[in-house]
Design a protein around this motif. Structure first.
Motif, PDB file in Angstrom:
ATOM      1  N   LEU A 125       0.833  -1.206   0.000  1.00 24.80           N
ATOM      2  CA  LEU A 125       0.000   0.000   0.000  1.00 24.80           C
ATOM      3  C   LEU A 125       0.867   1.256   0.000  1.00 24.80           C
ATOM      4  N   MET A 133     -10.480   1.971  -1.035  1.00 20.30           N
ATOM      5  CA  MET A 133      -9.378   1.016  -0.909  1.00 20.30           C
ATOM      6  C   MET A 133      -8.481   1.349   0.271  1.00 20.30           C
ATOM      7  N   LYS A 139      -9.360  -3.887   0.890  1.00 16.83           N
ATOM      8  CA  LYS A 139      -8.127  -4.380   0.279  1.00 16.83           C
ATOM      9  C   LYS A 139      -8.106  -5.904   0.261  1.00 16.83           C
TER      10      LYS A 139
END
Length: 260
Positions: A125, A133, A139
């Protein structure tokens, strides 16, 4: 509270600066005898509406109001959550100081409010994405399984959904929560199935296995820490569960620093 605070005359022969029982009862719209019994803890089956009236008269804050409900043995309905969207520099500094351990701040819906660099690296990330998200559940449930950083999804994801539901019970009917549940259910049939099971669980210490394309599998122990002043938010810290994971995490951190 004094009579002056509520616009009442002070009267005579007042032995205490605070309100008398008669005055509290009058301002709350209840009988003096009933209010006296409430103070004495008698089993009078106080209603939430009457307790709210007393709380308004005494200008109780949220913790004091909840304590009043507890004393009266009446279920307390939490007010709608003020959604935390960020953290202050003190909390961010704590996350950064925990390096090389991955650390994150979640709210009750697993929204990602703040992270340190190791967390973003382990969870792929970096940079942190905007929108839905930036939520751990989105996720994990919406990426293809081969791209999911969490292994053993069949055992780990049900626990996360059960943890979500344990807090959802305090927010049933709130639009932001209902929209979140509907949206994720539509985006992930797996989440929808797990949600319908109705399981509940509390956040707690767990050993989770992650995978990273550069160093392979890593077994991490997650520990949740509460944050004063941020209800229903927590810092989650991931510590290597074995020596092999510790070395792989060091390698990953060193690689990231040399290739920012």
């Amino acid at each position: 509270m004094t009579p002056h605070d509520v616009g009442m005359p002070p009267g005579f022969r007042r032995r205490t600066p605070g309100l008398r029982r008669e005055e509290v009862a009058q301002l709350s719209g209840v009988g003096v005898t009933w209010y006296t019994w409430l103070e004495q803890g008698r089993p009078i089956n106080a209603s939430a509406q009457v307790l709210d009236a007393v709380a308004r008269t005494l200008r109780l804050d949220a913790p004091e109001r909840e304590h009043l409900y507890h004393l009266a043995e009446v279920p307390y309905a939490h007010p709608p959550e003020v959604i935390a969207e960020s953290v202050g520099p003190e909390i961010q500094g704590i996350l950064d100081a925990l390096e090389p351990r991955p650390a994150v701040v979640y709210n009750a819906r697993y929204d990602i409010l703040a992270t340190n660099a190791p967390y973003r690296t382990v969870f792929w990330l970096d940079p942190l994405p905007p929108g839905p998200m930036a939520n751990a559940l989105w996720k994990l449930f919406t990426v293809p399984e081969e791209e999911c950083p969490l292994l053993y999804r069949e055992t780990e994801l049900p626990v996360m959904v059960a943890t979500l539901r344990s807090t959802y019970g305090l927010h049933t009917g709130e639009p932001v929560w209902e929209d979140f549940i509907r949206g994720l259910s539509a985006a992930s049939p797996l989440f929808a199935r797990l949600w319908k099971r109705g399981d509940v669980a509390e956040p707690g210490r767990r050993v989770k296995t992650f995978r990273h394309e550069e160093v392979g599998e890593m077994r991490m122990t997650s520990v949740s820490l509460s944050i004063n002043g941020m209800p229903e938010c927590r810092i989650v810290v991931y510590t290597p569960a074995d020596e092999e994971t510790r070395l792989r995490a060091q390698t990953l951190t060193a690689t990231k620093r040399s290739h920012p």
